[in-house]
Design an enzyme around this catalytic site. Sequence first.
Site, PDB file in Angstrom:
ATOM      1  N   LYS A  13       0.814  -1.217   0.000  1.00 44.11           N
ATOM      2  CA  LYS A  13       0.000   0.000   0.000  1.00 44.11           C
ATOM      3  C   LYS A  13       0.848   1.268   0.000  1.00 44.11           C
ATOM      4  O   LYS A  13       0.556   2.209  -0.735  1.00 44.11           O
ATOM      5  CB  LYS A  13      -0.946   0.018   1.215  1.00 44.11           C
ATOM      6  CG  LYS A  13      -2.028  -1.036   1.170  1.00 44.11           C
ATOM      7  CD  LYS A  13      -3.066  -0.836   2.267  1.00 44.11           C
ATOM      8  CE  LYS A  13      -2.468  -0.905   3.658  1.00 44.11           C
ATOM      9  NZ  LYS A  13      -1.876  -2.223   3.969  1.00 44.11           N
ATOM     10  N   ARG A  88      -9.589   2.043   8.885  1.00 44.43           N
ATOM     11  CA  ARG A  88      -9.166   0.656   9.103  1.00 44.43           C
ATOM     12  C   ARG A  88     -10.317  -0.242   9.529  1.00 44.43           C
ATOM     13  O   ARG A  88     -10.139  -1.454   9.644  1.00 44.43           O
ATOM     14  CB  ARG A  88      -8.068   0.601  10.171  1.00 44.43           C
ATOM     15  CG  ARG A  88      -6.720   1.130   9.709  1.00 44.43           C
ATOM     16  CD  ARG A  88      -5.673   0.918  10.783  1.00 44.43           C
ATOM     17  NE  ARG A  88      -4.368   1.434  10.396  1.00 44.43           N
ATOM     18  CZ  ARG A  88      -3.445   0.727   9.766  1.00 44.43           C
ATOM     19  NH1 ARG A  88      -3.700  -0.512   9.410  1.00 44.43           N
ATOM     20  NH2 ARG A  88      -2.276   1.256   9.466  1.00 44.43           N
ATOM     21  N   ARG A 127      12.158  -9.456   5.594  1.00 43.48           N
ATOM     22  CA  ARG A 127      12.832  -8.151   5.603  1.00 43.48           C
ATOM     23  C   ARG A 127      13.879  -8.069   6.710  1.00 43.48           C
ATOM     24  O   ARG A 127      13.659  -8.560   7.816  1.00 43.48           O
ATOM     25  CB  ARG A 127      11.812  -7.020   5.787  1.00 43.48           C
ATOM     26  CG  ARG A 127      10.840  -6.901   4.645  1.00 43.48           C
ATOM     27  CD  ARG A 127      10.115  -5.572   4.618  1.00 43.48           C
ATOM     28  NE  ARG A 127       9.385  -5.264   5.847  1.00 43.48           N
ATOM     29  CZ  ARG A 127       8.473  -4.298   5.941  1.00 43.48           C
ATOM     30  NH1 ARG A 127       8.177  -3.568   4.894  1.00 43.48           N
ATOM     31  NH2 ARG A 127       7.860  -4.081   7.084  1.00 43.48           N
ATOM     32  N   ARG A 159      13.219  -6.482  12.489  1.00 39.65           N
ATOM     33  CA  ARG A 159      12.388  -5.688  13.396  1.00 39.65           C
ATOM     34  C   ARG A 159      11.342  -6.574  14.054  1.00 39.65           C
ATOM     35  O   ARG A 159      10.880  -7.559  13.470  1.00 39.65           O
ATOM     36  CB  ARG A 159      11.681  -4.569  12.621  1.00 39.65           C
ATOM     37  CG  ARG A 159      12.592  -3.520  12.088  1.00 39.65           C
ATOM     38  CD  ARG A 159      11.885  -2.371  11.411  1.00 39.65           C
ATOM     39  NE  ARG A 159      10.458  -2.577  11.155  1.00 39.65           N
ATOM     40  CZ  ARG A 159       9.698  -1.713  10.478  1.00 39.65           C
ATOM     41  NH1 ARG A 159      10.223  -0.599  10.001  1.00 39.65           N
ATOM     42  NH2 ARG A 159       8.425  -1.956  10.267  1.00 39.65           N
ATOM     43  N   ARG A 170      -0.821  -9.599  12.917  1.00 37.27           N
ATOM     44  CA  ARG A 170      -1.314  -8.420  12.186  1.00 37.27           C
ATOM     45  C   ARG A 170      -2.350  -8.822  11.146  1.00 37.27           C
ATOM     46  O   ARG A 170      -3.332  -8.105  10.926  1.00 37.27           O
ATOM     47  CB  ARG A 170      -0.136  -7.698  11.521  1.00 37.27           C
ATOM     48  CG  ARG A 170       0.801  -7.011  12.508  1.00 37.27           C
ATOM     49  CD  ARG A 170       2.079  -6.555  11.848  1.00 37.27           C
ATOM     50  NE  ARG A 170       1.856  -5.498  10.863  1.00 37.27           N
ATOM     51  CZ  ARG A 170       2.779  -5.083  10.005  1.00 37.27           C
ATOM     52  NH1 ARG A 170       3.983  -5.646   9.991  1.00 37.27           N
ATOM     53  NH2 ARG A 170       2.508  -4.113   9.167  1.00 37.27           N
TER      54      ARG A 170
END
Length: 216
Positions: A13, A88, A127, A159, A170
């Site tokens: 996004k 959201r 990542r 992270r 999530r």
Amino acid sequence: MRLVLVGPPGAGKGTQAQFIASNLSIPKISTGDIFRANVSGGTELGKLAKTYMDRGDLVPDEVTIAMVRDRLSEDDAQDGFLLDGFPRNVAQAEILRDMLKEWGLALDLVLELVVDDDEVVRRLAGRRTCSQCGRIWHVDFDDKKDDRCDACGGALFQRDDDKEETVRHRLEVYQQQTAPLVSYYADEDILVGVDATGPVEEVTRRAMEAIRPYMA
């Protein structure tokens, strides 16, 4: 053009919002950017937001809504905007609808970036962030063979919000709270879905083709 971009975490996004907003000459308004600026600045709001973001949970509605209202009132948003990260959930969507109605406005389009859960996990859990320069690398896409940054030699780390268990949480949060937006905006007859897999440029091309019929 007034539009909202929706889709699960890892759908791209942020990247697509930047390209689409540039193509349409409208501002990209991202609640994520606002939250991150407050976190890095160490503000009270940032400290509060970070406790939610680190768990993969959503920042409380009242904080988000106040930020969005202020941002939409600014001069550069008067002729259009692209919202990334808001609304959201359906409650926020109804507040946004009423907010725009106060100003005699309405959304033109809601663009959904469609990508499956396994691809999201692969994108995010792979990542790695450089501890020195902050550059992000990917264990698959960048063919990384070691844990050092190719740009500066700094150590790479994962992270907390990129760890697989957090990513899956999530996605659960998204399905519970954000995915119902798809049905809500489909009922409003302003929802269009776009396949978000493949090269960035190809996804942007598909998005612009989907948007074109809604442009004045």
